[in-house]
Write a protein that holds these residues in place. Structure first.
Motif, PDB file in Angstrom:
ATOM      1  N   ASP A  10       0.823  -1.217   0.000  1.00 54.68           N
ATOM      2  CA  ASP A  10       0.000   0.000   0.000  1.00 54.68           C
ATOM      3  C   ASP A  10       0.855   1.265   0.000  1.00 54.68           C
ATOM      4  O   ASP A  10       0.350   2.352   0.297  1.00 54.68           O
ATOM      5  N   ASN A  11       2.136   1.117  -0.283  1.00 48.16           N
ATOM      6  CA  ASN A  11       3.097   2.228  -0.309  1.00 48.16           C
ATOM      7  C   ASN A  11       3.237   2.909   1.053  1.00 48.16           C
ATOM      8  O   ASN A  11       3.380   4.124   1.138  1.00 48.16           O
ATOM      9  N   SER A  12       3.219   2.121   2.106  1.00 52.74           N
ATOM     10  CA  SER A  12       3.485   2.622   3.447  1.00 52.74           C
ATOM     11  C   SER A  12       4.871   2.169   3.869  1.00 52.74           C
ATOM     12  O   SER A  12       5.224   0.999   3.717  1.00 52.74           O
ATOM     13  N   LEU A  13       5.646   3.109   4.369  1.00 54.48           N
ATOM     14  CA  LEU A  13       6.998   2.838   4.854  1.00 54.48           C
ATOM     15  C   LEU A  13       6.941   2.595   6.354  1.00 54.48           C
ATOM     16  O   LEU A  13       6.280   3.343   7.085  1.00 54.48           O
ATOM     17  N   TYR A  14       7.625   1.560   6.838  1.00 55.14           N
ATOM     18  CA  TYR A  14       7.637   1.212   8.252  1.00 55.14           C
ATOM     19  C   TYR A  14       9.045   1.311   8.812  1.00 55.14           C
ATOM     20  O   TYR A  14       9.988   0.782   8.233  1.00 55.14           O
ATOM     21  N   VAL A  15       9.149   1.996   9.962  1.00 58.79           N
ATOM     22  CA  VAL A  15      10.423   2.136  10.663  1.00 58.79           C
ATOM     23  C   VAL A  15      10.132   2.003  12.158  1.00 58.79           C
ATOM     24  O   VAL A  15       9.155   2.568  12.654  1.00 58.79           O
ATOM     25  N   GLY A  25       4.720   5.714   7.438  1.00 56.08           N
ATOM     26  CA  GLY A  25       4.536   6.865   6.569  1.00 56.08           C
ATOM     27  C   GLY A  25       3.897   6.452   5.257  1.00 56.08           C
ATOM     28  O   GLY A  25       4.371   5.538   4.592  1.00 56.08           O
ATOM     29  N   LYS A  26       2.801   7.104   4.909  1.00 55.16           N
ATOM     30  CA  LYS A  26       2.121   6.847   3.632  1.00 55.16           C
ATOM     31  C   LYS A  26       2.848   7.657   2.560  1.00 55.16           C
ATOM     32  O   LYS A  26       2.829   8.881   2.559  1.00 55.16           O
ATOM     33  N   VAL A  27       3.489   6.942   1.634  1.00 56.78           N
ATOM     34  CA  VAL A  27       4.333   7.566   0.625  1.00 56.78           C
ATOM     35  C   VAL A  27       3.491   8.084  -0.533  1.00 56.78           C
ATOM     36  O   VAL A  27       2.614   7.385  -1.045  1.00 56.78           O
ATOM     37  N   GLU A  37       6.914   1.132  -7.543  1.00 62.45           N
ATOM     38  CA  GLU A  37       8.139   1.656  -8.159  1.00 62.45           C
ATOM     39  C   GLU A  37       8.205   3.178  -8.037  1.00 62.45           C
ATOM     40  O   GLU A  37       9.255   3.745  -7.726  1.00 62.45           O
ATOM     41  N   ALA A  38       7.075   3.854  -8.268  1.00 64.49           N
ATOM     42  CA  ALA A  38       7.033   5.310  -8.145  1.00 64.49           C
ATOM     43  C   ALA A  38       7.262   5.729  -6.690  1.00 64.49           C
ATOM     44  O   ALA A  38       7.962   6.710  -6.424  1.00 64.49           O
ATOM     45  N   ALA A  39       6.703   4.991  -5.762  1.00 68.48           N
ATOM     46  CA  ALA A  39       6.889   5.307  -4.342  1.00 68.48           C
ATOM     47  C   ALA A  39       8.354   5.142  -3.931  1.00 68.48           C
ATOM     48  O   ALA A  39       8.909   5.995  -3.238  1.00 68.48           O
ATOM     49  N   LEU A  40       8.980   4.058  -4.361  1.00 65.81           N
ATOM     50  CA  LEU A  40      10.394   3.842  -4.054  1.00 65.81           C
ATOM     51  C   LEU A  40      11.263   4.948  -4.651  1.00 65.81           C
ATOM     52  O   LEU A  40      12.182   5.445  -4.000  1.00 65.81           O
ATOM     53  N   GLU A  41      10.960   5.340  -5.869  1.00 67.60           N
ATOM     54  CA  GLU A  41      11.728   6.400  -6.513  1.00 67.60           C
ATOM     55  C   GLU A  41      11.570   7.719  -5.743  1.00 67.60           C
ATOM     56  O   GLU A  41      12.554   8.418  -5.508  1.00 67.60           O
TER      57      GLU A  41
END
Length: 137
Positions: free
Chosen positions: A90-95, A117-119, A127-131
């Protein structure tokens, strides 16, 4: 600095053996003062009370504040090679951050504070979120 997030959610649990004010202080180390820290209570496995402290950061300047704190602790540099593993479908980053260190004024990877964090990504592809993350962080 570009802000690649729609919002950031931070959450910490305060167990019965912990000092509530210290857990709040640990979260305060990361979020701006104007952000409210909300609290709910739940019951643990053995009937103990667990307080769930959470904060949502949505405005660009507030997100920059949190990112600056992560940058100060070299957290962003540490996770740079792990972005692919930390980003979900879902393009959420976890830390996960060290709650004890945050209470002492240091931000580093560890246990105790969960950051999601919702990217932002257009189109909303992984791919767009990672970029976007790589460019901004």
């Amino acid at each position: 600095m570009t802000v690649p997030f729609h919002y950031l959610d931070l959450r910490a649990f305060c167990y019965g053996t912990e000092d509530h004010d210290r857990v709040v202080s640990a979260l305060r180390e990361l979020v701006p003062e104007e952000i409210d820290i909300e609290q709910t209570s739940t019951e643990g496995h053995h009937g103990d009370t667990i307080r769930v402290l959470s904060a949502r950061v949505e405005r660009a300047d507030e997100i920059r504040h949190v990112l600056a704190r992560l940058r100060d602790g070299d957290v962003l540099e540490a996770i740079e090679d792990e972005l692919d593993d930390r980003l979900d479908e879902d393009n959420s980053l976890y830390v996960h951050l060290d709650k004890q260190a945050a209470y002492r004024g240091t931000v580093r990877l560890g246990k105790g504070i969960a950051l999601r964090g919702k990217v932002e990504a257009y189109p909303a592809t992984r791919e767009a979120a990672l970029e976007n993350l790589r460019e901004a962080l």
